[in-house]
Write a protein that holds these residues in place. Sequence first.
Motif, PDB file in Angstrom:
ATOM      1  N   CYS A   6     -13.310  26.875 -23.540  1.00  0.00           N
ATOM      2  CA  CYS A   6     -13.287  25.664 -24.370  1.00  0.00           C
ATOM      3  C   CYS A   6     -14.513  25.498 -25.258  1.00  0.00           C
ATOM      4  CB  CYS A   6     -13.173  24.431 -23.465  1.00  0.00           C
ATOM      5  SG  CYS A   6     -11.652  24.354 -22.539  1.00  0.00           S
ATOM      6  N   LEU A   7     -15.537  26.327 -25.094  1.00  0.00           N
ATOM      7  CA  LEU A   7     -16.824  26.092 -25.744  1.00  0.00           C
ATOM      8  C   LEU A   7     -16.726  25.889 -27.248  1.00  0.00           C
ATOM      9  CD1 LEU A   7     -19.918  25.967 -25.510  1.00  0.00           C
ATOM     10  CD2 LEU A   7     -19.924  28.425 -25.902  1.00  0.00           C
ATOM     11  N   LEU A   8     -16.209  26.852 -27.995  1.00  0.00           N
ATOM     12  CA  LEU A   8     -16.158  26.727 -29.452  1.00  0.00           C
ATOM     13  C   LEU A   8     -15.203  25.628 -29.895  1.00  0.00           C
ATOM     14  CD1 LEU A   8     -16.417  30.431 -30.620  1.00  0.00           C
ATOM     15  CD2 LEU A   8     -18.144  28.642 -30.691  1.00  0.00           C
ATOM     16  N   GLY A   9     -14.064  25.515 -29.209  1.00  0.00           N
ATOM     17  CA  GLY A   9     -13.118  24.449 -29.559  1.00  0.00           C
ATOM     18  C   GLY A   9     -13.724  23.075 -29.341  1.00  0.00           C
ATOM     19  N   VAL A 144      -5.125  21.078 -22.189  1.00  0.00           N
ATOM     20  CA  VAL A 144      -4.988  21.384 -20.755  1.00  0.00           C
ATOM     21  C   VAL A 144      -6.237  22.117 -20.260  1.00  0.00           C
ATOM     22  CG1 VAL A 144      -3.688  22.751 -19.071  1.00  0.00           C
ATOM     23  CG2 VAL A 144      -2.473  21.358 -20.749  1.00  0.00           C
ATOM     24  N   ALA A 145      -6.740  23.087 -21.044  1.00  0.00           N
ATOM     25  CA  ALA A 145      -7.955  23.810 -20.660  1.00  0.00           C
ATOM     26  C   ALA A 145      -9.139  22.851 -20.554  1.00  0.00           C
ATOM     27  CB  ALA A 145      -8.246  24.928 -21.658  1.00  0.00           C
ATOM     28  N   CYS A 146      -9.223  21.890 -21.465  1.00  0.00           N
ATOM     29  CA  CYS A 146     -10.306  20.895 -21.405  1.00  0.00           C
ATOM     30  C   CYS A 146     -10.171  20.013 -20.172  1.00  0.00           C
ATOM     31  CB  CYS A 146     -10.319  20.038 -22.671  1.00  0.00           C
ATOM     32  SG  CYS A 146     -10.917  20.918 -24.120  1.00  0.00           S
ATOM     33  N   ALA A 147      -8.949  19.656 -19.819  1.00  0.00           N
ATOM     34  CA  ALA A 147      -8.731  18.855 -18.614  1.00  0.00           C
ATOM     35  C   ALA A 147      -9.153  19.648 -17.369  1.00  0.00           C
ATOM     36  CB  ALA A 147      -7.268  18.429 -18.515  1.00  0.00           C
ATOM     37  N   VAL A 148      -8.834  20.936 -17.331  1.00  0.00           N
ATOM     38  CA  VAL A 148      -9.262  21.791 -16.213  1.00  0.00           C
ATOM     39  C   VAL A 148     -10.788  21.848 -16.167  1.00  0.00           C
ATOM     40  CG1 VAL A 148      -9.293  24.186 -15.357  1.00  0.00           C
ATOM     41  CG2 VAL A 148      -7.148  23.155 -16.123  1.00  0.00           C
ATOM     42  N   PHE A 149     -11.418  21.986 -17.338  1.00  0.00           N
ATOM     43  CA  PHE A 149     -12.880  22.014 -17.435  1.00  0.00           C
ATOM     44  C   PHE A 149     -13.474  20.725 -16.865  1.00  0.00           C
ATOM     45  CE2 PHE A 149     -16.599  21.167 -20.329  1.00  0.00           C
ATOM     46  CZ  PHE A 149     -17.467  22.041 -19.694  1.00  0.00           C
ATOM     47  N   GLY A 153     -15.514  20.278 -13.343  1.00  0.00           N
ATOM     48  CA  GLY A 153     -16.848  19.667 -13.365  1.00  0.00           C
ATOM     49  C   GLY A 153     -16.956  18.522 -12.381  1.00  0.00           C
ATOM     50  N   LEU A 154     -15.906  17.712 -12.288  1.00  0.00           N
ATOM     51  CA  LEU A 154     -15.891  16.613 -11.322  1.00  0.00           C
ATOM     52  C   LEU A 154     -15.940  17.154  -9.895  1.00  0.00           C
ATOM     53  CD1 LEU A 154     -15.709  13.529 -11.179  1.00  0.00           C
ATOM     54  CD2 LEU A 154     -13.224  13.769 -11.097  1.00  0.00           C
ATOM     55  N   TRP A 155     -15.232  18.229  -9.651  1.00  0.00           N
ATOM     56  CA  TRP A 155     -15.237  18.865  -8.330  1.00  0.00           C
ATOM     57  C   TRP A 155     -16.641  19.384  -8.000  1.00  0.00           C
ATOM     58  CZ3 TRP A 155     -15.118  24.378  -7.186  1.00  0.00           C
ATOM     59  CH2 TRP A 155     -14.929  24.656  -5.831  1.00  0.00           C
ATOM     60  N   LEU A 156     -17.307  19.997  -9.007  1.00  0.00           N
ATOM     61  CA  LEU A 156     -18.679  20.472  -8.783  1.00  0.00           C
ATOM     62  C   LEU A 156     -19.630  19.311  -8.522  1.00  0.00           C
ATOM     63  CD1 LEU A 156     -18.930  23.308 -11.442  1.00  0.00           C
ATOM     64  CD2 LEU A 156     -18.914  23.565  -8.945  1.00  0.00           C
ATOM     65  N   LEU A 157     -19.421  18.187  -9.210  1.00  0.00           N
ATOM     66  CA  LEU A 157     -20.233  16.998  -8.935  1.00  0.00           C
ATOM     67  C   LEU A 157     -20.049  16.543  -7.489  1.00  0.00           C
ATOM     68  CD1 LEU A 157     -19.752  14.844 -12.164  1.00  0.00           C
ATOM     69  CD2 LEU A 157     -21.840  15.982 -11.411  1.00  0.00           C
ATOM     70  N   GLN A 158     -18.823  16.569  -7.017  1.00  0.00           N
ATOM     71  CA  GLN A 158     -18.534  16.177  -5.632  1.00  0.00           C
ATOM     72  C   GLN A 158     -19.273  17.078  -4.653  1.00  0.00           C
ATOM     73  OE1 GLN A 158     -16.952  13.676  -4.166  1.00  0.00           O
ATOM     74  NE2 GLN A 158     -17.263  14.554  -2.142  1.00  0.00           N
TER      75      GLN A 158
END
Length: 188
Positions: A6-9, A144-149, A153-158
């Motif tokens: 998702c980086l460039l998009g 969808v890819a952004c939602a997964v991202f 990230g939320l999972w990593l925060l947890q």
Amino acid sequence: MSGAICLLGMLLFALTGITLNHAHQIPANTEITEREMVLPADALASISPDITIEDGAILPAEIVRSVRREINVNLAGEAGEWTDIDVYVSLPRPGGDGWISIDRETGEVFYEGTSRGAISYLNDLHKGRSTGPVWSLFLDIFAVACAVFCLSGLWLLQIHSPRRRSTWPLVAGGLAVPALLLLIFIHI
């Protein structure tokens, strides 16, 4: 990995988000192109006013070839708004617009194309305006890819939140600030 995809998009969407938000402050580089021609007799015969053509019908191949050859405009697969007098074809595109009118009696063709510049082009890509089904599908896949991202990230925060006490207050602030701005300044 979803962040890498998702980086460039995301960077493009962030930048065009700014340009969309300040569109009224960015001067447009509008260029208008006009072209005219007269259809050859064989092409004109295919749209004669004596022939009944339903509104929304696709332009005949003879017309498409003649217009492409003479004024370099591609009308392949384009449907027209047909009357007894003329046919009008709208040609919207990202960053611009266009239309063509063909007189069914005289064969006179008038084309006008408008280009509003690179920023307008990128803004229209951001919105999916006049981009067609392939770009629309790309935008859906990208979303969808952004939602997964975001969810990863939320999972990593947890996972890391027990060692970082500021995690959940910052997440709550990320929700509260836009919510307060909407309630106070947007008057829902």
